[in-house]
Write a protein that holds these residues in place. Structure first.
Motif: not given
Length: 316
Positions: A59, A90, A92-93, A297-301
């Motif tokens: 994060s 930022w 993860a979830r 988590a949030r691979k695209k971001d």
């Protein structure tokens, strides 16, 4: 056709995957983990969170990278840390589930308008790994600057949460190691070059020799010759730095390096995140097992953030 390397993806995914591998077993002892070693991306465990969940290490790494994608601004970096802690930026979830005591206290000082480079604790007892774990994106801003400037900038970014010179030296060493990996993949060569150059630089500063001596296992020994029983993996900054370099130097792939870090136990997420950043640079993010990437988590971001960094630093 040769695919162009993205050092930005190497760093961001390298840190995050290592972090996520370590989260489920954080705080477990080496002996406990040895009964069922971590060999793959798992979930739940310590925080009861799904596989691919990264912690404060990633994060804060992403917060730093996010600001650097628009340019270097120490106050904005400090503010972004506060936005993470209090507004879940930022995460993860959508929740903050792991934050160091020193980091929380420093962020509270930032909110009380303490200057960012004075917000971190300067006490010797405040040498956790909280600045080391998030420092790596700074590489892209400082890599072409003179060594004195590289050190000075690493110092002020570390000091947002950790101001003691020991934490600063650890961050500087880590960044210098990473900087070498941008152009040299001969790991033993990189290790010895970094040691020579860091010793030379530190001797020319006003840093008291007693602090420099603490880094002798890295700087003057061949750390890769040490046995696992001689490596520690607590939250102490020097333990984390030594363990990360040791894991890198005693393995031959990204996955092997980060899994070795996780299986050292205790501060598993941070040891693996710090190891993973260097391993990502050494082997490339393409070397990270695809099924790990798919769970992250949030691979695209993270992908988008890496592209923003590329747009900024390849243009500049």
């Amino acid at each position: 056709m040769t695919v162009k390397r993205s050092f930005y993806k190497d760093v961001l995914f390298g840190v995050a995957i290592g972090d996520a591998l370590g989260v489920p077993v954080e705080f477990k002892s080496r002996e406990s983990i040895a009964q069922k070693p971590v060999t793959d991306m798992i979930g739940f465990g310590t925080y009861d969170l799904p596989p691919g969940t990264w912690s404060d290490d990633s994060s804060l790494t992403f917060c730093l990278a996010d600001v650097l994608a628009d340019g270097y601004d120490l106050q904005k970096i400090a503010n972004s840390f506060a936005n993470w802690l209090y507004d879940e930026q930022w995460t993860a979830r959508g929740e903050v589930f792991d934050v160091g005591i020193a980091t929380r206290a420093a962020i509270e000082r930032v909110l009380h308008k303490v200057r960012p480079d004075l917000a971190g604790d300067f006490d010797e007892s405040s040498n956790g790994n909280g600045s080391l774990m998030r420092i790596l994106p700074l590489l892209f801003y400082i890599k072409d600057k003179p060594v004195k400037e590289r050190f000075a900038i690493a110092k002020e970014v570390s000091a947002i949460t950790h101001g003691h010179v020991r934490s600063v030296i650890a961050c500087f060493y880590y960044l210098e190691f990473a900087r070498k990996l941008l152009t040299n993949k001969n790991l033993v060569s990189v290790y010895h070059e970094v040691n020579t150059e860091v010793i030379s630089f530190l001797k020319g500063t006003t840093i008291i020799p007693d602090e420099i001596v603490l880094f002798n296992r890295l700087l003057k020994g061949d750390i890769y010759e040490l046995n696992v029983s001689e490596m520690q993996s607590s939250g102490y900054v020097l333990h984390t730095l030594e363990a990360a370099v040791w894991c890198l130097l005693t393995t031959a792939s990204y996955s092997e390096a980060v899994l070795k870090a996780v299986n050292l136990g205790l501060d598993t997420d941070t040891t693996a995140a710090v190891t993973g950043g260097l391993a990502g640079l050494l082997y490339g993010y393409e070397s990270i097992p695809e099924h790990w990437m798919l769970m992250l988590a949030r691979k695209k971001d993270i992908d988008t953030l890496a592209q923003r960094l590329a747009n900024k630093y390849e243009r500049d």
